[in-house]
Motif scaffolding. Structure first.
Motif, PDB file in Angstrom:
ATOM      1  N   SER A   1      31.740  65.648  53.288  1.00 46.92           N
ATOM      2  CA  SER A   1      31.216  65.841  52.260  1.00 46.92           C
ATOM      3  C   SER A   1      30.199  64.406  51.058  1.00 46.92           C
ATOM      4  CB  SER A   1      32.288  66.452  50.967  1.00 46.92           C
ATOM      5  OG  SER A   1      31.998  66.579  49.717  1.00 46.92           O
ATOM      6  N   ALA A   2      28.917  64.881  50.608  1.00 49.24           N
ATOM      7  CA  ALA A   2      28.120  63.753  50.278  1.00 49.24           C
ATOM      8  C   ALA A   2      28.694  63.585  48.441  1.00 49.24           C
ATOM      9  CB  ALA A   2      27.036  64.208  50.052  1.00 49.24           C
ATOM     10  N   LYS A   3      29.532  65.304  48.037  1.00 50.20           N
ATOM     11  CA  LYS A   3      30.027  65.202  47.375  1.00 50.20           C
ATOM     12  C   LYS A   3      31.747  64.260  46.754  1.00 50.20           C
ATOM     13  CE  LYS A   3      31.337  69.334  43.700  1.00 50.20           C
ATOM     14  NZ  LYS A   3      31.508  70.976  43.350  1.00 50.20           N
ATOM     15  N   ASP A   4      32.239  64.484  47.847  1.00 48.21           N
ATOM     16  CA  ASP A   4      33.426  63.694  47.023  1.00 48.21           C
ATOM     17  C   ASP A   4      34.133  62.709  48.338  1.00 48.21           C
ATOM     18  OD1 ASP A   4      34.768  65.357  49.193  1.00 48.21           O
ATOM     19  OD2 ASP A   4      35.745  66.841  48.361  1.00 48.21           O
ATOM     20  N   GLY A   5      33.302  62.646  49.572  1.00 42.82           N
ATOM     21  CA  GLY A   5      33.190  61.641  50.650  1.00 42.82           C
ATOM     22  C   GLY A   5      34.271  62.001  51.926  1.00 42.82           C
ATOM     23  N   LEU A   6      34.650  63.665  51.498  1.00 38.07           N
ATOM     24  CA  LEU A   6      36.041  63.731  51.996  1.00 38.07           C
ATOM     25  C   LEU A   6      35.588  64.424  53.374  1.00 38.07           C
ATOM     26  CD1 LEU A   6      38.400  65.547  49.785  1.00 38.07           C
ATOM     27  CD2 LEU A   6      38.357  63.499  50.798  1.00 38.07           C
ATOM     28  N   THR A   7      35.972  64.465  54.595  1.00 37.10           N
ATOM     29  CA  THR A   7      35.775  64.757  56.075  1.00 37.10           C
ATOM     30  C   THR A   7      36.259  66.133  56.941  1.00 37.10           C
ATOM     31  OG1 THR A   7      35.248  62.421  57.031  1.00 37.10           O
ATOM     32  CG2 THR A   7      35.451  64.170  58.173  1.00 37.10           C
ATOM     33  N   HIS A   8      36.203  67.279  56.006  1.00 37.71           N
ATOM     34  CA  HIS A   8      35.548  68.890  56.488  1.00 37.71           C
ATOM     35  C   HIS A   8      35.972  68.906  57.989  1.00 37.71           C
ATOM     36  CE1 HIS A   8      36.145  69.328  52.158  1.00 37.71           C
ATOM     37  NE2 HIS A   8      35.543  68.180  51.680  1.00 37.71           N
ATOM     38  N   LEU A   9      37.204  69.303  58.729  1.00 31.91           N
ATOM     39  CA  LEU A   9      36.870  69.674  60.201  1.00 31.91           C
ATOM     40  C   LEU A   9      37.251  70.947  60.714  1.00 31.91           C
ATOM     41  CD1 LEU A   9      39.347  66.353  60.911  1.00 31.91           C
ATOM     42  CD2 LEU A   9      36.759  66.116  61.169  1.00 31.91           C
ATOM     43  N   ALA A  10      36.744  71.639  61.805  1.00 34.92           N
ATOM     44  CA  ALA A  10      36.674  72.118  62.115  1.00 34.92           C
ATOM     45  C   ALA A  10      37.714  72.245  63.836  1.00 34.92           C
ATOM     46  CB  ALA A  10      35.901  73.312  62.303  1.00 34.92           C
ATOM     47  N   LEU A  11      38.892  72.678  64.365  1.00 36.85           N
ATOM     48  CA  LEU A  11      39.474  71.946  64.639  1.00 36.85           C
ATOM     49  C   LEU A  11      40.059  73.144  65.509  1.00 36.85           C
ATOM     50  CD1 LEU A  11      41.882  70.011  63.478  1.00 36.85           C
ATOM     51  CD2 LEU A  11      39.958  69.056  64.238  1.00 36.85           C
ATOM     52  N   LEU A  12      39.529  72.883  66.780  1.00 33.53           N
ATOM     53  CA  LEU A  12      39.767  74.140  68.285  1.00 33.53           C
ATOM     54  C   LEU A  12      40.286  73.668  69.185  1.00 33.53           C
ATOM     55  CD1 LEU A  12      35.611  74.848  69.238  1.00 33.53           C
ATOM     56  CD2 LEU A  12      37.429  75.931  68.061  1.00 33.53           C
ATOM     57  N   ALA A  13      42.313  74.278  69.633  1.00 35.71           N
ATOM     58  CA  ALA A  13      43.328  74.322  70.957  1.00 35.71           C
ATOM     59  C   ALA A  13      42.558  74.470  72.264  1.00 35.71           C
ATOM     60  CB  ALA A  13      43.966  75.718  70.486  1.00 35.71           C
ATOM     61  N   VAL A  14      43.143  73.433  72.660  1.00 38.03           N
ATOM     62  CA  VAL A  14      42.812  72.999  74.610  1.00 38.03           C
ATOM     63  C   VAL A  14      44.928  73.572  74.945  1.00 38.03           C
ATOM     64  CG1 VAL A  14      42.841  71.782  75.775  1.00 38.03           C
ATOM     65  CG2 VAL A  14      41.444  71.159  74.255  1.00 38.03           C
ATOM     66  N   THR A  15      43.811  74.360  75.475  1.00 45.50           N
ATOM     67  CA  THR A  15      45.346  74.920  76.103  1.00 45.50           C
ATOM     68  C   THR A  15      44.989  75.334  77.879  1.00 45.50           C
ATOM     69  OG1 THR A  15      46.555  76.995  75.991  1.00 45.50           O
ATOM     70  CG2 THR A  15      44.121  77.307  75.832  1.00 45.50           C
ATOM     71  N   THR A  16      46.307  75.230  78.389  1.00 40.05           N
ATOM     72  CA  THR A  16      46.290  75.524  80.116  1.00 40.05           C
ATOM     73  C   THR A  16      47.036  76.464  79.892  1.00 40.05           C
ATOM     74  OG1 THR A  16      49.037  74.910  79.764  1.00 40.05           O
ATOM     75  CG2 THR A  16      47.232  73.454  80.458  1.00 40.05           C
ATOM     76  N   GLN A  17      46.672  78.308  79.075  1.00 37.50           N
ATOM     77  CA  GLN A  17      47.405  78.903  79.367  1.00 37.50           C
ATOM     78  C   GLN A  17      45.770  80.089  79.492  1.00 37.50           C
ATOM     79  OE1 GLN A  17      50.393  80.339  79.639  1.00 37.50           O
ATOM     80  NE2 GLN A  17      50.731  78.463  80.302  1.00 37.50           N
ATOM     81  N   PRO A  18      45.558  80.579  80.316  1.00 36.09           N
ATOM     82  CA  PRO A  18      44.762  81.502  80.576  1.00 36.09           C
ATOM     83  C   PRO A  18      44.147  82.137  79.556  1.00 36.09           C
ATOM     84  CG  PRO A  18      45.881  81.544  82.780  1.00 36.09           C
ATOM     85  CD  PRO A  18      46.933  80.887  81.511  1.00 36.09           C
ATOM     86  N   PRO A  19      43.732  82.539  79.887  1.00 37.38           N
ATOM     87  CA  PRO A  19      43.073  83.545  77.769  1.00 37.38           C
ATOM     88  C   PRO A  19      43.212  84.469  78.314  1.00 37.38           C
ATOM     89  CG  PRO A  19      40.886  82.811  79.137  1.00 37.38           C
ATOM     90  CD  PRO A  19      41.913  81.919  79.311  1.00 37.38           C
ATOM     91  N   GLN A  20      43.701  85.686  77.220  1.00 40.14           N
ATOM     92  CA  GLN A  20      44.170  87.146  76.738  1.00 40.14           C
ATOM     93  C   GLN A  20      42.474  87.469  77.384  1.00 40.14           C
ATOM     94  OE1 GLN A  20      46.067  88.225  74.102  1.00 40.14           O
ATOM     95  NE2 GLN A  20      48.336  87.454  75.576  1.00 40.14           N
ATOM     96  N   LEU A  21      42.188  88.947  77.987  1.00 38.91           N
ATOM     97  CA  LEU A  21      41.341  89.647  77.829  1.00 38.91           C
ATOM     98  C   LEU A  21      40.176  89.628  76.452  1.00 38.91           C
ATOM     99  CD1 LEU A  21      41.799  92.144  80.607  1.00 38.91           C
ATOM    100  CD2 LEU A  21      40.297  89.894  80.948  1.00 38.91           C
ATOM    101  N   ASP A  22      40.938  90.042  75.630  1.00 39.08           N
ATOM    102  CA  ASP A  22      40.375  90.321  74.101  1.00 39.08           C
ATOM    103  C   ASP A  22      40.387  88.992  73.162  1.00 39.08           C
ATOM    104  OD1 ASP A  22      43.190  88.935  73.854  1.00 39.08           O
ATOM    105  OD2 ASP A  22      43.321  90.880  72.139  1.00 39.08           O
ATOM    106  N   ARG A  23      40.043  88.185  74.251  1.00 45.26           N
ATOM    107  CA  ARG A  23      40.276  86.215  73.398  1.00 45.26           C
ATOM    108  C   ARG A  23      38.952  85.806  73.974  1.00 45.26           C
ATOM    109  NH1 ARG A  23      44.305  83.543  71.327  1.00 45.26           N
ATOM    110  NH2 ARG A  23      43.011  82.696  70.162  1.00 45.26           N
ATOM    111  N   ALA A  24      38.315  84.879  72.767  1.00 49.02           N
ATOM    112  CA  ALA A  24      37.057  84.705  73.482  1.00 49.02           C
ATOM    113  C   ALA A  24      37.525  82.443  73.816  1.00 49.02           C
ATOM    114  CB  ALA A  24      35.686  84.375  72.332  1.00 49.02           C
ATOM    115  N   ALA A  25      36.875  82.402  74.800  1.00 48.17           N
ATOM    116  CA  ALA A  25      37.436  81.217  75.428  1.00 48.17           C
ATOM    117  C   ALA A  25      36.588  80.733  76.420  1.00 48.17           C
ATOM    118  CB  ALA A  25      39.191  80.783  76.297  1.00 48.17           C
TER     119      ALA A  25
END
Length: 140
Positions: free
Chosen positions: A42-66
C-alpha cells in the motif's frame, strides 16, 4: 519487515480453510505450502496486503475450483515431496504481512511458480472470486 512477497512464491502458512472458519476455528490446523497469489504494498501505509491460496494433496471435490500443479511447476515451487497437489482457487486467506501472527519475518520461500503458470492461477482465482470466492481474514 523488509521481506518482499512476490506472486507465485510458496511459503509455509497455517492456512485456515473456509469450512474451519465456518465452525468458529480461528487458526489453521497445520502449516502448509501456500501460494502468494496477490501481494500489494500500500502506498498509503507501506503495508503488504496478501491473498494466499492453499496447496493441498487432496483431490478437489467436484464443486470446488482448483488447478492441478504439473510436475515441472512442483519442482520450481519446492513441492517435490508431494506426489500430486492442487492449488485451491475458490477461497483464500487475506493477511497483512507486517501485522501477521502467522508469517515469520525471516521465513523461507519454498520456491516459486513460473510466470506462465501464475497467470493461469491468477485467471482462475479471479473467475472463482467473482463467482463465489471465500475470503478468510487472518487479522487479529
Amino acid at each position: 519487515m523488509s521481506r518482499e512477497f512476490l506472486p507465485g512464491q510458496i511459503i509455509a502458512y497455517p492456512y485456515l480453510w473456509a469450512w474451519q472458519n465456518d465452525r468458529g476455528e480461528t487458526d489453521g490446523r497445520k502449516s502448509r505450502p501456500t501460494c502468494v497469489v496477490v501481494a500489494v504494498r500500500s502506498a498509503k501505509d507501506g503495508l503488504t496486503h496478501l491473498a494466499l491460496l492453499a496447496v493441498t494433496t487432496q483431490p478437489p471435490q467436484l464443486d470446488r475450483a482448483a488447478i492441478e500443479v504439473p510436475d515441472t511447476e512442483a519442482r520450481r515451487a519446492g513441492l517435490t515431496d508431494l506426489k500430486r497437489c492442487w492449488i485451491m482457487v475458490d477461497e483464500y486467506n487475506y493477511d497483512i504481512a507486517e501485522r501477521s501472527w502467522y508469517i515469520e519475518p525471516d521465513g523461507n520461500v519454498l520456491g516459486r511458480f513460473s510466470k506462465a503458470f501464475m497467470m493461469k492461477i491468477a485467471a482462475s482465482f479471479g473467475e472463482a472470486s467473482r463467482k463465489s470466492g471465500r475470503r478468510i481474514n487472518r487479522l487479529d
